[in-house]
Write a protein that holds these residues in place. Structure first.
Motif, PDB file in Angstrom:
ATOM      1  N   MET A  79       0.841  -1.192   0.000  1.00 41.95           N
ATOM      2  CA  MET A  79       0.000   0.000   0.000  1.00 41.95           C
ATOM      3  C   MET A  79       0.879   1.246   0.000  1.00 41.95           C
ATOM      4  O   MET A  79       1.823   1.349   0.794  1.00 41.95           O
ATOM      5  N   ALA A  80       0.538   2.192  -0.879  1.00 41.35           N
ATOM      6  CA  ALA A  80       1.356   3.392  -1.018  1.00 41.35           C
ATOM      7  C   ALA A  80       1.180   4.341   0.162  1.00 41.35           C
ATOM      8  O   ALA A  80       2.071   5.135   0.457  1.00 41.35           O
ATOM      9  N   ILE A  81       0.037   4.254   0.833  1.00 41.82           N
ATOM     10  CA  ILE A  81      -0.231   5.155   1.956  1.00 41.82           C
ATOM     11  C   ILE A  81       0.306   4.533   3.233  1.00 41.82           C
ATOM     12  O   ILE A  81       0.018   3.378   3.546  1.00 41.82           O
ATOM     13  N   SER A  82       1.093   5.289   3.980  1.00 38.40           N
ATOM     14  CA  SER A  82       1.727   4.743   5.178  1.00 38.40           C
ATOM     15  C   SER A  82       0.720   4.537   6.300  1.00 38.40           C
ATOM     16  O   SER A  82      -0.348   5.157   6.334  1.00 38.40           O
ATOM     17  N   LYS A  83       1.078   3.653   7.249  1.00 39.99           N
ATOM     18  CA  LYS A  83       0.223   3.408   8.416  1.00 39.99           C
ATOM     19  C   LYS A  83       0.053   4.681   9.239  1.00 39.99           C
ATOM     20  O   LYS A  83      -1.018   4.927   9.801  1.00 39.99           O
ATOM     21  N   GLU A  84       1.112   5.466   9.300  1.00 39.11           N
ATOM     22  CA  GLU A  84       1.044   6.717  10.061  1.00 39.11           C
ATOM     23  C   GLU A  84       0.038   7.680   9.447  1.00 39.11           C
ATOM     24  O   GLU A  84      -0.729   8.354  10.148  1.00 39.11           O
ATOM     25  N   GLU A  85       0.030   7.740   8.101  1.00 38.62           N
ATOM     26  CA  GLU A  85      -0.904   8.635   7.429  1.00 38.62           C
ATOM     27  C   GLU A  85      -2.339   8.124   7.557  1.00 38.62           C
ATOM     28  O   GLU A  85      -3.272   8.914   7.728  1.00 38.62           O
ATOM     29  N   ILE A  86      -2.519   6.817   7.496  1.00 37.13           N
ATOM     30  CA  ILE A  86      -3.849   6.244   7.681  1.00 37.13           C
ATOM     31  C   ILE A  86      -4.380   6.584   9.068  1.00 37.13           C
ATOM     32  O   ILE A  86      -5.555   6.944   9.241  1.00 37.13           O
ATOM     33  N   LYS A  87      -3.525   6.509  10.069  1.00 39.46           N
ATOM     34  CA  LYS A  87      -3.919   6.856  11.430  1.00 39.46           C
ATOM     35  C   LYS A  87      -4.230   8.342  11.553  1.00 39.46           C
ATOM     36  O   LYS A  87      -5.195   8.739  12.221  1.00 39.46           O
ATOM     37  N   ARG A  88      -3.424   9.163  10.878  1.00 41.79           N
ATOM     38  CA  ARG A  88      -3.624  10.617  10.967  1.00 41.79           C
ATOM     39  C   ARG A  88      -4.976  11.022  10.387  1.00 41.79           C
ATOM     40  O   ARG A  88      -5.725  11.770  11.018  1.00 41.79           O
ATOM     41  N   VAL A  89      -5.305  10.516   9.201  1.00 44.74           N
ATOM     42  CA  VAL A  89      -6.569  10.930   8.587  1.00 44.74           C
ATOM     43  C   VAL A  89      -7.766  10.273   9.288  1.00 44.74           C
ATOM     44  O   VAL A  89      -8.872  10.827   9.265  1.00 44.74           O
ATOM     45  N   LYS A  90      -7.547   9.132   9.932  1.00 42.28           N
ATOM     46  CA  LYS A  90      -8.623   8.551  10.728  1.00 42.28           C
ATOM     47  C   LYS A  90      -9.018   9.506  11.845  1.00 42.28           C
ATOM     48  O   LYS A  90     -10.199   9.633  12.185  1.00 42.28           O
ATOM     49  N   GLY A  91      -8.021  10.171  12.413  1.00 42.27           N
ATOM     50  CA  GLY A  91      -8.297  11.153  13.450  1.00 42.27           C
ATOM     51  C   GLY A  91      -9.134  12.314  12.956  1.00 42.27           C
ATOM     52  O   GLY A  91      -9.775  13.024  13.738  1.00 42.27           O
ATOM     53  N   GLN A  92      -9.151  12.530  11.631  1.00 36.23           N
ATOM     54  CA  GLN A  92      -9.973  13.578  11.042  1.00 36.23           C
ATOM     55  C   GLN A  92     -11.345  13.057  10.605  1.00 36.23           C
ATOM     56  O   GLN A  92     -12.175  13.818  10.110  1.00 36.23           O
ATOM     57  N   GLY A  93     -11.558  11.744  10.772  1.00 40.00           N
ATOM     58  CA  GLY A  93     -12.838  11.169  10.401  1.00 40.00           C
ATOM     59  C   GLY A  93     -12.856  10.440   9.074  1.00 40.00           C
ATOM     60  O   GLY A  93     -13.927  10.196   8.511  1.00 40.00           O
ATOM     61  N   PHE A  94     -11.676  10.044   8.565  1.00 39.08           N
ATOM     62  CA  PHE A  94     -11.593   9.319   7.298  1.00 39.08           C
ATOM     63  C   PHE A  94     -11.086   7.902   7.569  1.00 39.08           C
ATOM     64  O   PHE A  94      -9.942   7.712   7.986  1.00 39.08           O
ATOM     65  N   LEU A  95     -11.951   6.920   7.340  1.00 40.24           N
ATOM     66  CA  LEU A  95     -11.630   5.533   7.667  1.00 40.24           C
ATOM     67  C   LEU A  95     -11.333   4.744   6.390  1.00 40.24           C
ATOM     68  O   LEU A  95     -12.090   4.813   5.408  1.00 40.24           O
ATOM     69  N   LEU A  96     -10.237   4.004   6.428  1.00 38.33           N
ATOM     70  CA  LEU A  96      -9.802   3.244   5.265  1.00 38.33           C
ATOM     71  C   LEU A  96     -10.836   2.193   4.893  1.00 38.33           C
ATOM     72  O   LEU A  96     -11.323   1.452   5.747  1.00 38.33           O
ATOM     73  N   ASN A  97     -11.199   2.142   3.611  1.00 37.55           N
ATOM     74  CA  ASN A  97     -12.099   1.104   3.116  1.00 37.55           C
ATOM     75  C   ASN A  97     -11.314  -0.190   2.937  1.00 37.55           C
ATOM     76  O   ASN A  97     -10.272  -0.209   2.282  1.00 37.55           O
TER      77      ASN A  97
END
Length: 310
Positions: free
Chosen positions: A1-19
């Motif tokens: 996956m091109a998106i890092s785990k750290e970035e996935i966690k960061r945007v989750k904090g903004q309300g964006f959950l990985l599909n």
């Protein structure tokens, strides 16, 4: 996956959950109290077509999710829904979006649930948005003892109550009492020519108010029952009711005091129900019924989670 785990966690904090299985996200849009205007719904529909996969989904906690958003479109999506005053969020070990039943318009509703939920949203979700808690903290506002929104399965639940205040001087001891016949809890009964209300059975549902043609049940008071420590999921716990009922102004303070208690006394990773069981309901209630927690608010919020001396 091109998106890092750290970035996935960061945007989750903004309300964006990985599909699952993709590099796309669902945007969780906050509704404050479960109510959206027609203009907001239209905006979300347009956003779903422009940034997502064209679908709009709804969560069990009355937030809206737009799936299928690319990572590089997250900011553009946020800017688009902001045109109608909406924002994303509602994740993490924080105060979660407030859930309300339709008591505002429901024939059984005993108070304006959506207005109270919005007040709590402003005070707790918005006011505490940057405050971390031991775990998620869920709040639900119910309009009557029917408990459609299941307040007693939330960390903090509020249930509207209509406390009857019968005027027995007006009671004529009718052979067929409409109050007794209509009481769903069988708490009302005519005995020795006078109506009696068994408080141990009465749920304060308000069904009896204004039923008596002679005015026996014209009096009542709207109050609020508060449950603490409810939980639903892999581990369940029915919320524990506090021993007294509260007025509208009191219940707003109670909500904040319960949250402050949890933040100061909860262990990181521990749901509030476990905190209540560990410390004891009597001590929780003692703290919540005093004003000490609000007086120590600044200290509690500055300290680490669970870091205030016990």
């Amino acid at each position: 996956m091109a998106i890092s785990k750290e970035e996935i966690k960061r945007v989750k904090g903004q309300g964006f959950l990985l599909n699952r299985g993709t590099e796309r996200f669902s945007a969780r849009v906050i509704t404050e109290n479960g109510v959206l205007s027609a203009a907001q719904l239209q905006n979300l529909s347009e956003a779903a077509q422009q940034f997502g996969n064209g679908n709009v989904t709804f969560t069990t906690r009355l937030t809206v999710e737009i799936p299928g958003i690319a990572h590089d479109q997250i900011q553009a999506f946020q800017d688009y829904i902001a045109r109608e005053g909406m924002e994303t969020g509602g994740t993490g070990a924080k105060v979660r979006p407030v859930v309300s039943c339709k008591g505002t318009t429901c024939v059984f509703g005993l108070h304006d649930t959506q207005a109270l939920a919005k007040q709590i949203h402003e005070r707790m979700y918005k006011g505490y948005r940057e405050v971390s808690f031991p775990h998620k903290f869920k709040i639900a506002v119910g309009g009557c003892p029917n408990n459609c929104v299941k307040p007693d399965l939330n960390d903090l639940g509020i249930v509207g109550q209509r406390v009857p205040k019968p005027n027995l001087e007006k009671c004529r001891g009718c052979a067929r009492c409409v109050v007794e016949a209509g009481c769903p809890m069988k708490a009302a009964k005519v005995e020795n020519g006078k109506l009696t209300i068994d408080e141990s059975k009465c749920s304060n549902c308000g069904r009896c108010t204004e039923k008596c043609p002679f005015g026996t049940m014209e009096g009542s008071e709207t109050l609020y029952k508060v449950y603490v420590g409810g939980r639903w999921g892999k581990q369940t716990r029915m919320g524990s009711p506090l021993s007294k009922l509260f007025t509208r102004s009191e219940v707003l303070d109670v909500v904040e005091k319960v949250a402050l208690f949890y933040r100061s006394q909860g262990i990181p990773g521990e749901r509030f129900g476990s905190t209540v069981d560990r410390i004891g309901l009597s001590k929780v209630e003692e703290a919540v019924l005093s004003d000490e927690l609000l007086a120590r608010k600044e200290e509690i919020l500055k300290a680490p989670v669970g870091g205030v001396s016990r």
